[in-house]
Design a protein around this motif. Sequence first.
Motif, PDB file in Angstrom:
ATOM      1  N   ASN A  81       0.804  -1.222   0.000  1.00  0.00           N
ATOM      2  CA  ASN A  81       0.000   0.000   0.000  1.00  0.00           C
ATOM      3  C   ASN A  81       0.840   1.277   0.000  1.00  0.00           C
ATOM      4  O   ASN A  81       0.495   2.263   0.653  1.00  0.00           O
ATOM      5  CB  ASN A  81      -0.969  -0.026   1.191  1.00  0.00           C
ATOM      6  CG  ASN A  81      -1.747  -1.336   1.269  1.00  0.00           C
ATOM      7  OD1 ASN A  81      -1.159  -2.412   1.295  1.00  0.00           O
ATOM      8  ND2 ASN A  81      -3.045  -1.255   1.262  1.00  0.00           N
ATOM      9  N   LYS A  84       0.711   6.224  -1.987  1.00  0.00           N
ATOM     10  CA  LYS A  84      -0.103   7.353  -1.503  1.00  0.00           C
ATOM     11  C   LYS A  84       0.647   8.685  -1.589  1.00  0.00           C
ATOM     12  O   LYS A  84       1.859   8.752  -1.393  1.00  0.00           O
ATOM     13  CB  LYS A  84      -0.513   7.102  -0.056  1.00  0.00           C
ATOM     14  CG  LYS A  84      -1.570   6.012   0.086  1.00  0.00           C
ATOM     15  CD  LYS A  84      -2.956   6.561  -0.244  1.00  0.00           C
ATOM     16  CE  LYS A  84      -4.056   5.598   0.110  1.00  0.00           C
ATOM     17  NZ  LYS A  84      -5.380   6.110  -0.183  1.00  0.00           N
ATOM     18  N   ARG A 189      -9.915   7.511  -7.579  1.00  0.00           N
ATOM     19  CA  ARG A 189      -9.140   7.959  -6.430  1.00  0.00           C
ATOM     20  C   ARG A 189      -9.310   9.477  -6.401  1.00  0.00           C
ATOM     21  O   ARG A 189      -9.170  10.145  -7.420  1.00  0.00           O
ATOM     22  CB  ARG A 189      -7.662   7.601  -6.562  1.00  0.00           C
ATOM     23  CG  ARG A 189      -7.411   6.241  -7.157  1.00  0.00           C
ATOM     24  CD  ARG A 189      -6.842   5.271  -6.151  1.00  0.00           C
ATOM     25  NE  ARG A 189      -7.730   4.981  -5.059  1.00  0.00           N
ATOM     26  CZ  ARG A 189      -8.732   4.086  -5.112  1.00  0.00           C
ATOM     27  NH1 ARG A 189      -8.989   3.436  -6.199  1.00  0.00           N
ATOM     28  NH2 ARG A 189      -9.475   3.852  -4.058  1.00  0.00           N
ATOM     29  N   TRP A 244     -13.117  -8.228   3.015  1.00  0.00           N
ATOM     30  CA  TRP A 244     -12.683  -6.867   2.657  1.00  0.00           C
ATOM     31  C   TRP A 244     -12.671  -6.704   1.135  1.00  0.00           C
ATOM     32  O   TRP A 244     -13.137  -5.696   0.597  1.00  0.00           O
ATOM     33  CB  TRP A 244     -11.284  -6.603   3.242  1.00  0.00           C
ATOM     34  CG  TRP A 244     -10.691  -5.308   2.772  1.00  0.00           C
ATOM     35  CD1 TRP A 244      -9.816  -5.130   1.731  1.00  0.00           C
ATOM     36  CD2 TRP A 244     -10.965  -3.997   3.288  1.00  0.00           C
ATOM     37  NE1 TRP A 244      -9.527  -3.803   1.578  1.00  0.00           N
ATOM     38  CE2 TRP A 244     -10.215  -3.083   2.519  1.00  0.00           C
ATOM     39  CE3 TRP A 244     -11.761  -3.507   4.324  1.00  0.00           C
ATOM     40  CZ2 TRP A 244     -10.234  -1.709   2.745  1.00  0.00           C
ATOM     41  CZ3 TRP A 244     -11.788  -2.132   4.554  1.00  0.00           C
ATOM     42  CH2 TRP A 244     -11.036  -1.255   3.773  1.00  0.00           C
ATOM     43  N   ARG A 291     -10.905  -2.075  -7.753  1.00  0.00           N
ATOM     44  CA  ARG A 291      -9.884  -1.166  -8.270  1.00  0.00           C
ATOM     45  C   ARG A 291      -9.135  -0.591  -7.073  1.00  0.00           C
ATOM     46  O   ARG A 291      -9.660  -0.593  -5.964  1.00  0.00           O
ATOM     47  CB  ARG A 291     -10.573  -0.038  -9.038  1.00  0.00           C
ATOM     48  CG  ARG A 291      -9.783   0.444 -10.206  1.00  0.00           C
ATOM     49  CD  ARG A 291     -10.561   1.213 -11.243  1.00  0.00           C
ATOM     50  NE  ARG A 291     -11.576   2.104 -10.756  1.00  0.00           N
ATOM     51  CZ  ARG A 291     -12.514   2.629 -11.543  1.00  0.00           C
ATOM     52  NH1 ARG A 291     -12.589   2.310 -12.811  1.00  0.00           N
ATOM     53  NH2 ARG A 291     -13.384   3.481 -11.061  1.00  0.00           N
ATOM     54  N   GLY A 292      -7.943  -0.092  -7.306  1.00  0.00           N
ATOM     55  CA  GLY A 292      -7.251   0.463  -6.151  1.00  0.00           C
ATOM     56  C   GLY A 292      -6.011   1.243  -6.496  1.00  0.00           C
ATOM     57  O   GLY A 292      -5.759   1.581  -7.654  1.00  0.00           O
ATOM     58  N   CYS A 293      -5.240   1.498  -5.468  1.00  0.00           N
ATOM     59  CA  CYS A 293      -4.045   2.334  -5.585  1.00  0.00           C
ATOM     60  C   CYS A 293      -2.857   1.451  -5.990  1.00  0.00           C
ATOM     61  O   CYS A 293      -2.910   0.229  -5.841  1.00  0.00           O
ATOM     62  CB  CYS A 293      -3.744   2.973  -4.241  1.00  0.00           C
ATOM     63  SG  CYS A 293      -5.177   3.737  -3.462  1.00  0.00           S
ATOM     64  N   CYS A 296      -0.903  -2.109  -4.060  1.00  0.00           N
ATOM     65  CA  CYS A 296      -1.873  -2.574  -3.063  1.00  0.00           C
ATOM     66  C   CYS A 296      -2.419  -3.940  -3.467  1.00  0.00           C
ATOM     67  O   CYS A 296      -2.806  -4.127  -4.616  1.00  0.00           O
ATOM     68  CB  CYS A 296      -3.023  -1.575  -2.963  1.00  0.00           C
ATOM     69  SG  CYS A 296      -4.363  -2.151  -1.909  1.00  0.00           S
ATOM     70  N   MET A 298      -4.940  -5.312  -1.537  1.00  0.00           N
ATOM     71  CA  MET A 298      -6.250  -5.433  -0.872  1.00  0.00           C
ATOM     72  C   MET A 298      -7.213  -4.395  -1.443  1.00  0.00           C
ATOM     73  O   MET A 298      -8.049  -3.858  -0.727  1.00  0.00           O
ATOM     74  CB  MET A 298      -6.099  -5.279   0.645  1.00  0.00           C
ATOM     75  CG  MET A 298      -5.325  -4.045   1.070  1.00  0.00           C
ATOM     76  SD  MET A 298      -5.130  -3.930   2.874  1.00  0.00           S
ATOM     77  CE  MET A 298      -6.686  -3.199   3.349  1.00  0.00           C
ATOM     78  N   THR A 299      -7.054  -4.154  -2.733  1.00  0.00           N
ATOM     79  CA  THR A 299      -7.790  -3.096  -3.437  1.00  0.00           C
ATOM     80  C   THR A 299      -9.244  -2.963  -2.971  1.00  0.00           C
ATOM     81  O   THR A 299     -10.027  -3.897  -3.090  1.00  0.00           O
ATOM     82  CB  THR A 299      -7.766  -3.380  -4.948  1.00  0.00           C
ATOM     83  OG1 THR A 299      -8.092  -4.746  -5.135  1.00  0.00           O
ATOM     84  CG2 THR A 299      -6.408  -3.090  -5.529  1.00  0.00           C
ATOM     85  N   CYS A 300      -9.576  -1.782  -2.488  1.00  0.00           N
ATOM     86  CA  CYS A 300     -10.878  -1.623  -1.840  1.00  0.00           C
ATOM     87  C   CYS A 300     -11.902  -0.887  -2.687  1.00  0.00           C
ATOM     88  O   CYS A 300     -13.037  -0.702  -2.253  1.00  0.00           O
ATOM     89  CB  CYS A 300     -10.706  -0.924  -0.503  1.00  0.00           C
ATOM     90  SG  CYS A 300     -10.136   0.771  -0.644  1.00  0.00           S
ATOM     91  N   CYS A 488      -0.818   3.721   2.813  1.00  0.00           N
ATOM     92  CA  CYS A 488      -2.223   3.672   3.205  1.00  0.00           C
ATOM     93  C   CYS A 488      -2.354   3.110   4.620  1.00  0.00           C
ATOM     94  O   CYS A 488      -1.632   2.192   4.992  1.00  0.00           O
ATOM     95  CB  CYS A 488      -2.968   2.772   2.222  1.00  0.00           C
ATOM     96  SG  CYS A 488      -4.696   2.518   2.640  1.00  0.00           S
ATOM     97  N   PHE A 490      -5.115   1.603   5.692  1.00  0.00           N
ATOM     98  CA  PHE A 490      -6.145   0.563   5.761  1.00  0.00           C
ATOM     99  C   PHE A 490      -5.633  -0.818   6.192  1.00  0.00           C
ATOM    100  O   PHE A 490      -6.327  -1.519   6.931  1.00  0.00           O
ATOM    101  CB  PHE A 490      -6.890   0.455   4.435  1.00  0.00           C
ATOM    102  CG  PHE A 490      -8.063   1.399   4.310  1.00  0.00           C
ATOM    103  CD1 PHE A 490      -8.528   2.126   5.395  1.00  0.00           C
ATOM    104  CD2 PHE A 490      -8.731   1.549   3.107  1.00  0.00           C
ATOM    105  CE1 PHE A 490      -9.613   2.988   5.281  1.00  0.00           C
ATOM    106  CE2 PHE A 490      -9.818   2.404   2.971  1.00  0.00           C
ATOM    107  CZ  PHE A 490     -10.259   3.127   4.067  1.00  0.00           C
TER     108      PHE A 490
END
Length: 612
Positions: A81, A84, A189, A244, A291-293, A296, A298-300, A488, A490
Amino acid sequence: MFWLRELNMFGWNGHFLNVNLSTRKFAVESYDAHFASRFIGGRGFATKILWDRLPPKMDPLSPRNLLIFAAGPLTGYPLPNSGKLVVASKSPLTGGYGDGNIGTYAAVNIRKAGYDAIIVQGKAEKPTILYVNNGMVEFLDAGDLWGSCSFRTEAQLRGVYGRVAGIVSIGQGGENLVKFACVVSQEGRAGGRPGIGAVMGSKKLKALVVEGSKELSAADPNALREQGIAGYREILAKPNYSFWKRQGTMSTVEWANENSVLPAFNYREGVFSEAEKIGGFAAEGLKVSNRGCPNCNMTCGNVVKDAEGCNSELDYENVAMLGSNIGLGDLGQVSVLTRVADEFGLDAISLGNVLGFAIEASEKGVLAEKLSWGDFAEAKTLSEDIAFRRGLGNLLADGVRAAAIKIGGNSADWAMHVKGLEISAYDCRTTPAMALAYATSPVGAHHKDAWVVGWETQHDRFGYGEEKAAHVLETQNTRGVFELLGVCRFPFVNLGFDRDWYLKYLSLATGETFTWEMLSSASERVFSLVRAFWIREYGDAWSSDFDVPPARWFNEPLNQGPLKGSRLDRKKYGAFLQSYYQKRGWNARGIPMKMTLEKLGLSEVALQICSD
Ligand code: PTT
Ligand code: SF4
């Protein structure tokens, strides 16, 4: 305080890129080990730069304001993660310090281009794309993109620069200086709730594109890579990992409703009869992908098909604010509104807030326009009017605090903000510590520095005890570390990924030994510096009233649900706030005391704001 042997070797790049859009000049600036050790990165760097370089009381939408994109010393490494970026500026919405934390390939590319932050000042003569490729900087004409939404802008730029280029842009909201415009990346994002997108628009900067190809140096690159892989594995093995991935933050809708903290009808209520229809399981029914950053696993981001057949990304905050808070119980329609917020580059929390405020004002006859709860078409049209500053939209585009001042009546009593930033999606009549967290957050009413509401529902829920004030403070210090490191929060907050992983990563990256006490104390330093920034801006007008949640939570009890009749107690809250100030070493007005600032190594700041 710790001392680095030498900077510009490992972990930190040691360089900022300064860009002046007015003169089209740029310069690389180096900073030293002392600076890095005190402020670490991200919000720490942004705050110190704003404090040192911004003349007090200047117009945030003037060319003199600084727009800062700041990564942290862990950003960009192959570890969990780490994609950021803090986007920061003096906020046009609040008049104080403003920032947001966005996951974006721009974070990784800024670091790989050899910088830890890009600092933009001035104003371009015409719409511009700032293009940074390692040591090269170009000012490109954005003429044909000006007027486009953030999705189209990014798609066009991706066509030119490719899939992993770092791109952040603004939509029409930022162009039209909507005071809660944010910056957007990767179609979902979004960051910079306090109007950082408007600052970008005021500079006529449509987008920042960054490409970097350098290898990030690390003191022990092999061990860092291995530990990065181990960290990813541990996240995958967490018991709540698969749930999650299914729901991300969306499961909070049902939880918030069960616990009477789900904002409904402009925070008149903490429960919503249609909560399940907009909750995590309903989202699973519309879901097409995650989708995510960058970096990562654990794309939330829950990508769903919205009621217009387009992809939209759902988070709890967006859904609560554009769903229950405006009385809308159709998730497909709520998803359209969240997509529209992203396309226009409007902060979805503030958007839901101003929409709820306007509907209530209409219902009470304070506004001539006729608006109704749960009317999707009206909400969509009004969102567009806000982005383009048309009619009623123009009034709401300045945020709920300014709108209440303009429309008058007793509307300030139900304008839901702290210091001008609209409240995020938790009703706090039954959670005084969460109310305190909103009230003392560094940017106005944001939940990110101390999401204590989950803890509070299990701990002396209605109490105003000292240990709760201490918990808010400790949470702010701990969460604040994530704002410095460029990762991140999270994994730590939601999956129980041990925070000591980050100590290990930082030590392997920099070659220095870190403890949580060191990082927490840096976080506390930055927190007090942010506070000093606010004090310097507001001067004699500053009082403890700035740290008080909205009047509605004191005056009007909940009307529905199991906690019907509950509200905050003003007298008890006052004592609670004072106890928090004492623990921080701030005086009764909420101003850091000289000895506190000296202890934090901020003597130079004390000279400007302390009278004790
Ligand atoms: C953040 C705020 C949040 S916080 C949410 S949902 W959240 C809203 N998201 C918006 C959005 O989306 N589109 C839009 N137009 N407006 C939006 N406004 C709201 O903005 C975000 C995640 C989330 S989702 C959270 S809590 C965590 N926040 C972190 C943080 O603050 N620091 C940190 N080190 N790690 C964090 N991890 C999580 O990141 P702001 P993102 Mg956002 C579509 O920026 O200004 O802080 O406001 O960045 O990449 O979307 O990740 O339930
Ligand atoms: Fe981004 Fe979500 Fe992954 Fe955090 S958990 S890095 S917000 S995708």
